[in-house]
Design a protein around this motif. Structure first.
Motif, PDB file in Angstrom:
ATOM      1  N   SER A  41     -31.961  28.722  54.692  1.00 42.40           N
ATOM      2  CA  SER A  41     -32.919  29.765  54.324  1.00 42.40           C
ATOM      3  C   SER A  41     -33.551  29.449  52.986  1.00 42.40           C
ATOM      4  O   SER A  41     -33.049  28.639  52.213  1.00 42.40           O
ATOM      5  CB  SER A  41     -32.226  31.131  54.260  1.00 42.40           C
ATOM      6  N   GLU A  42     -34.663  30.132  52.750  1.00 42.97           N
ATOM      7  CA  GLU A  42     -35.289  29.993  51.454  1.00 42.97           C
ATOM      8  C   GLU A  42     -34.412  30.707  50.425  1.00 42.97           C
ATOM      9  O   GLU A  42     -33.697  31.644  50.761  1.00 42.97           O
ATOM     10  CB  GLU A  42     -36.695  30.580  51.462  1.00 42.97           C
ATOM     11  N   ALA A  43     -34.432  30.222  49.210  1.00 46.46           N
ATOM     12  CA  ALA A  43     -33.694  30.883  48.133  1.00 46.46           C
ATOM     13  C   ALA A  43     -34.637  31.845  47.440  1.00 46.46           C
ATOM     14  O   ALA A  43     -35.767  31.504  47.119  1.00 46.46           O
ATOM     15  CB  ALA A  43     -33.169  29.856  47.146  1.00 46.46           C
ATOM     16  N   VAL A  44     -34.175  33.074  47.247  1.00 47.97           N
ATOM     17  CA  VAL A  44     -34.989  34.067  46.552  1.00 47.97           C
ATOM     18  C   VAL A  44     -34.270  34.456  45.265  1.00 47.97           C
ATOM     19  O   VAL A  44     -33.036  34.467  45.205  1.00 47.97           O
ATOM     20  CB  VAL A  44     -35.253  35.313  47.431  1.00 47.97           C
ATOM     21  N   PRO A  45     -35.014  34.741  44.232  1.00 45.72           N
ATOM     22  CA  PRO A  45     -34.377  35.126  42.967  1.00 45.72           C
ATOM     23  C   PRO A  45     -33.506  36.370  43.140  1.00 45.72           C
ATOM     24  O   PRO A  45     -33.881  37.315  43.827  1.00 45.72           O
ATOM     25  CB  PRO A  45     -35.557  35.416  42.043  1.00 45.72           C
ATOM     26  N   ALA A  46     -32.347  36.342  42.522  1.00 45.46           N
ATOM     27  CA  ALA A  46     -31.454  37.500  42.549  1.00 45.46           C
ATOM     28  C   ALA A  46     -32.041  38.592  41.661  1.00 45.46           C
ATOM     29  O   ALA A  46     -32.777  38.300  40.713  1.00 45.46           O
ATOM     30  CB  ALA A  46     -30.073  37.100  42.053  1.00 45.46           C
ATOM     31  N   PRO A  47     -31.729  39.843  41.965  1.00 44.91           N
ATOM     32  CA  PRO A  47     -32.215  40.937  41.119  1.00 44.91           C
ATOM     33  C   PRO A  47     -31.729  40.779  39.678  1.00 44.91           C
ATOM     34  O   PRO A  47     -30.632  40.267  39.430  1.00 44.91           O
ATOM     35  CB  PRO A  47     -31.602  42.186  41.751  1.00 44.91           C
ATOM     36  N   ALA A  48     -32.544  41.201  38.754  1.00 50.04           N
ATOM     37  CA  ALA A  48     -32.198  41.109  37.330  1.00 50.04           C
ATOM     38  C   ALA A  48     -30.891  41.832  37.019  1.00 50.04           C
ATOM     39  O   ALA A  48     -30.172  41.449  36.094  1.00 50.04           O
ATOM     40  CB  ALA A  48     -33.336  41.669  36.479  1.00 50.04           C
TER      41      ALA A  48
END
Length: 91
Positions: free
Chosen positions: A12-19
């Motif tokens: 899967s694509e990597a998405v930034p984790a929530p701050a």
């Protein structure tokens, strides 16, 4: 990023984790996003073939090195799931 769930492996694509996760020790900076390649390693029926599905609606150019890494994960899962099952001599 791969996700292993009982014989399913996803690329899967990597998405930034929530701050909000930034302060958590050991928390990853990225989380799995939507899968664009999925492999199913059937461990309940050894006669079933392993399948790999591409999700064209989530078209991505996958570098060869990443696809090779993914297929090594699939091979590892096949070996693991086959090793966990007792040998069936068919008798």
């Amino acid at each position: 990023m791969d996700v292993l769930l009982s014989g399913h492996i996803e690329l899967s694509e990597a998405v930034p984790a929530p701050a909000s996760r930034a302060g958590i020790p050991g928390a990853s900076a990225h989380l799995p996003g939507r899968a664009f390649v999925t492999a199913v390693v059937p461990d309940e029926d050894l006669d079933r073939e392993v399948t790999v599905s591409l999700h064209p609606e989530r078209q991505r150019d996958i570098p060869f090195a990443v696809m090779r890494w993914f297929m090594e994960k699939v091979a590892d899962e096949m070996a693991r799931s086959r090793a966990e099952r007792p040998f069936d001599s068919g008798t």
